[in-house]
Design an enzyme around this catalytic site. Structure first.
Site, PDB file in Angstrom:
ATOM      1  N   SER A  21     -27.683   0.110  -5.958  1.00 14.07           N
ATOM      2  CA  SER A  21     -26.653   1.156  -6.066  1.00 14.07           C
ATOM      3  C   SER A  21     -26.982   2.206  -7.124  1.00 14.07           C
ATOM      4  O   SER A  21     -26.801   3.404  -6.870  1.00 14.07           O
ATOM      5  CB  SER A  21     -25.286   0.527  -6.349  1.00 14.07           C
ATOM      6  OG  SER A  21     -24.815  -0.120  -5.201  1.00 14.07           O
ATOM      7  N   LYS A  70     -15.082  -8.990  -6.710  1.00 11.82           N
ATOM      8  CA  LYS A  70     -14.371  -8.162  -5.723  1.00 11.82           C
ATOM      9  C   LYS A  70     -12.911  -8.571  -5.504  1.00 11.82           C
ATOM     10  O   LYS A  70     -12.077  -7.730  -5.193  1.00 11.82           O
ATOM     11  CB  LYS A  70     -15.092  -8.234  -4.369  1.00 11.82           C
ATOM     12  CG  LYS A  70     -16.347  -7.408  -4.299  1.00 11.82           C
ATOM     13  CD  LYS A  70     -16.896  -7.422  -2.886  1.00 11.82           C
ATOM     14  CE  LYS A  70     -18.092  -6.518  -2.773  1.00 11.82           C
ATOM     15  NZ  LYS A  70     -18.510  -6.330  -1.382  1.00 11.82           N
ATOM     16  N   ASN A  91     -14.114  -2.960  -3.479  1.00  9.80           N
ATOM     17  CA  ASN A  91     -15.511  -2.685  -3.861  1.00  9.80           C
ATOM     18  C   ASN A  91     -15.663  -1.331  -4.539  1.00  9.80           C
ATOM     19  O   ASN A  91     -16.749  -0.995  -5.006  1.00  9.80           O
ATOM     20  CB  ASN A  91     -16.445  -2.786  -2.650  1.00  9.80           C
ATOM     21  CG  ASN A  91     -16.416  -1.541  -1.800  1.00  9.80           C
ATOM     22  OD1 ASN A  91     -15.376  -0.905  -1.659  1.00  9.80           O
ATOM     23  ND2 ASN A  91     -17.548  -1.179  -1.242  1.00  9.80           N
ATOM     24  N   ASP A 106     -16.347  -1.240   2.442  1.00  8.40           N
ATOM     25  CA  ASP A 106     -17.367  -2.037   3.152  1.00  8.40           C
ATOM     26  C   ASP A 106     -17.180  -2.003   4.675  1.00  8.40           C
ATOM     27  O   ASP A 106     -18.139  -1.793   5.425  1.00  8.40           O
ATOM     28  CB  ASP A 106     -17.317  -3.501   2.692  1.00  8.40           C
ATOM     29  CG  ASP A 106     -17.917  -3.692   1.311  1.00  8.40           C
ATOM     30  OD1 ASP A 106     -18.806  -2.911   0.927  1.00  8.40           O
ATOM     31  OD2 ASP A 106     -17.499  -4.640   0.614  1.00  8.40           O
ATOM     32  N   GLY A 131     -19.761 -15.521  11.716  1.00  3.87           N
ATOM     33  CA  GLY A 131     -19.329 -15.675  10.324  1.00  3.87           C
ATOM     34  C   GLY A 131     -17.870 -15.268  10.140  1.00  3.87           C
ATOM     35  O   GLY A 131     -17.340 -14.462  10.923  1.00  3.87           O
ATOM     36  N   TYR A 225     -29.907  -6.796   4.456  1.00  6.45           N
ATOM     37  CA  TYR A 225     -30.932  -5.748   4.361  1.00  6.45           C
ATOM     38  C   TYR A 225     -32.142  -6.168   3.541  1.00  6.45           C
ATOM     39  O   TYR A 225     -33.022  -5.361   3.258  1.00  6.45           O
ATOM     40  CB  TYR A 225     -30.345  -4.406   3.917  1.00  6.45           C
ATOM     41  CG  TYR A 225     -29.776  -4.348   2.538  1.00  6.45           C
ATOM     42  CD1 TYR A 225     -28.437  -4.622   2.322  1.00  6.45           C
ATOM     43  CD2 TYR A 225     -30.562  -3.985   1.450  1.00  6.45           C
ATOM     44  CE1 TYR A 225     -27.899  -4.557   1.052  1.00  6.45           C
ATOM     45  CE2 TYR A 225     -30.032  -3.910   0.187  1.00  6.45           C
ATOM     46  CZ  TYR A 225     -28.699  -4.206  -0.012  1.00  6.45           C
ATOM     47  OH  TYR A 225     -28.167  -4.128  -1.275  1.00  6.45           O
TER      48      TYR A 225
HETATM   49  P1  ATR Z   1     -19.910 -13.029   2.409  1.00  3.79           P
HETATM   50  O1  ATR Z   1     -18.987 -12.453   1.389  1.00  3.79           O
HETATM   51  O2  ATR Z   1     -21.313 -12.490   2.331  1.00  3.79           O
HETATM   52  O3  ATR Z   1     -19.355 -12.944   3.786  1.00  3.79           O
HETATM   53  P2  ATR Z   1     -19.135 -15.806   2.267  1.00  3.79           P
HETATM   54  O4  ATR Z   1     -17.707 -15.375   2.113  1.00  3.79           O
HETATM   55  O5  ATR Z   1     -19.646 -16.920   1.424  1.00  3.79           O
HETATM   56  O6  ATR Z   1     -20.099 -14.572   2.014  1.00  3.79           O
HETATM   57  O7  ATR Z   1     -19.357 -16.144   3.821  1.00  3.79           O
HETATM   58  C1  ATR Z   1     -20.546 -16.649   4.317  1.00  3.79           C
HETATM   59  C2  ATR Z   1     -20.459 -16.830   5.836  1.00  3.79           C
HETATM   60  O8  ATR Z   1     -21.733 -17.343   6.282  1.00  3.79           O
HETATM   61  C3  ATR Z   1     -19.410 -17.828   6.279  1.00  3.79           C
HETATM   62  O9  ATR Z   1     -18.884 -17.441   7.529  1.00  3.79           O
HETATM   63  C4  ATR Z   1     -20.223 -19.133   6.418  1.00  3.79           C
HETATM   64  O10 ATR Z   1     -19.692 -20.054   7.344  1.00  3.79           O
HETATM   65  P3  ATR Z   1     -18.509 -21.104   6.927  1.00  3.79           P
HETATM   66  O11 ATR Z   1     -17.272 -20.290   6.807  1.00  3.79           O
HETATM   67  O12 ATR Z   1     -18.465 -22.045   8.056  1.00  3.79           O
HETATM   68  O13 ATR Z   1     -18.952 -21.720   5.628  1.00  3.79           O
HETATM   69  C5  ATR Z   1     -21.527 -18.576   6.953  1.00  3.79           C
HETATM   70  N1  ATR Z   1     -22.637 -19.485   6.688  1.00  3.79           N
HETATM   71  C6  ATR Z   1     -23.243 -19.730   5.500  1.00  3.79           C
HETATM   72  N2  ATR Z   1     -24.226 -20.643   5.648  1.00  3.79           N
HETATM   73  C7  ATR Z   1     -24.253 -20.996   6.957  1.00  3.79           C
HETATM   74  C8  ATR Z   1     -25.019 -21.898   7.755  1.00  3.79           C
HETATM   75  N3  ATR Z   1     -26.005 -22.628   7.202  1.00  3.79           N
HETATM   76  N4  ATR Z   1     -24.767 -21.979   9.075  1.00  3.79           N
HETATM   77  C9  ATR Z   1     -23.784 -21.238   9.634  1.00  3.79           C
HETATM   78  N5  ATR Z   1     -23.003 -20.374   8.937  1.00  3.79           N
HETATM   79  C10 ATR Z   1     -23.223 -20.251   7.628  1.00  3.79           C
END
Ligand code: ATR
Length: 288
Positions: A21, A70, A91, A106, A131, A225
């Protein structure tokens, strides 16, 4: 040129050392000859409130807020936009004469970059989001304002996906599925968006989607990215699909924040190029 009239923008995060940033915004300030400077501040969680108090005392014009602040910064702000309140995270902050206003750019940044970089209209499209974390919350909120036909949320933890569905279902038709149904859901969808961390450096060869499931009619987007072309995007490209990389979301959330601090619309291409240039420099340094 920095002088006594320079307006300061800060990034609050922990850690912040690798953030792009500062480079992105300072390049734009210079290109537009705006008397602003952007600095990254590494703020430990226990000192977040003090840092926010300092923003007012030092008349810092604005902030970006990143992991892990955040959500936690929200009670320390004076006003929160409706979008940020619904997403549940901030953010971007603007200091308007001592009043701190919190926004979330975002989700809108993501959708703006998707529309502008791929030329899609999203009209009548079926969109599958992998996700249900913080990034997905912002993206799904903005997608729900677009003229899409349906949103399908696929998550490992299905309860989280169900909860998100309940929050969005007044705005848009929402479906929820588990990973065991992913192949079938991909066959029915137009747009695929990965918001999970799967595929991020240093696990760059991982993907939640089998290459063979992707068809040329798909639009495949990844918010990661680093690397710029994830395994998912490489596979999608080889299958003839349209691809959209996570750099766009980063650039456009910055474009929208820049507009809020300065009132001026920056050139996304200049901002993107400054980030790419910084990546190229890092690669050169790493190989030296
Ligand atoms: P961000 O703010 O980047 O979205 P986060 O809130 O920690 O980070 O969310 C991470 C996402 O990646 C979640 O949807 C998580 O799935 P869960 O809600 O089931 O935990 C997903 N994720 C992380 N590791 C994973 C894995 N090994 N397989 C599948 N999904 C995964």
């Amino acid at each position: 040129m920095i002088n006594s009239k320079t307006k300061l923008i800060g990034l609050l995060g922990h850690p912040v050392a690798h953030s792009k940033s500062p480079i992105m915004h300072n390049s734009m300030f210079q290109a537009l000859k705006l008397n602003y400077a952007y600095l990254a501040f590494d703020v430990e969680p226990k000192q977040l409130e003090e840092a926010v108090t300092a923003v007012k005392a030092l008349h810092i014009r604005g902030l970006n807020v990143t992991i892990p602040h955040k959500v936690e910064i929200m009670p320390f702000l004076d006003e929160i936009s409706e979008e940020a309140r619904i997403i549940g995270a901030v953010n971007t902050v603007v200091n308007e004469n001592g009043k701190l206003l919190g926004y979330n750019t975002d989700g809108e940044g993501y959708v703006r970059s998707l529309l502008e970089e791929t030329g899609t209209t999203l009209i009548g499209k079926k969109v599958l989001v992998l996700g249900a974390g913080g990034a997905a919350r912002a993206i799904n909120y903005s997608l729900s304002k677009q003229p899409i036909r349906q949103l399908v949320i696929v998550n490992r933890d299905k309860e989280k996906a169900d909860q998100m569905k309940n929050e969005l279902k007044k705005q848009v038709e929402v479906g929820v599925a588990g990973y065991e149904e992913l192949e079938e859901e991909i066959r029915k969808t137009d747009v695929i968006i990965n918001t999970t961390s799967i595929g991020m450096f240093p696990h760059s060869h991982q993907s939640l989607i089998e290459k063979e499931w992707i068809e040329p009619r798909h639009l495949v987007s990844d918010i990661i990215y680093n690397p710029l072309a994830t395994q998912l995007l490489q596979d999608a490209k080889e299958q003839g699909a349209v691809v959209h990389s996570g750099l766009g979301m980063f650039v456009y959330q910055g474009v929208l924040a820049f507009e809020k601090w300065t009132g001026i619309t920056p050139d996304p291409n200049v901002m993107r190029e400054s980030v790419l240039e910084s990546f190229r420099k890092e690669d050169l340094d790493a190989n030296r």
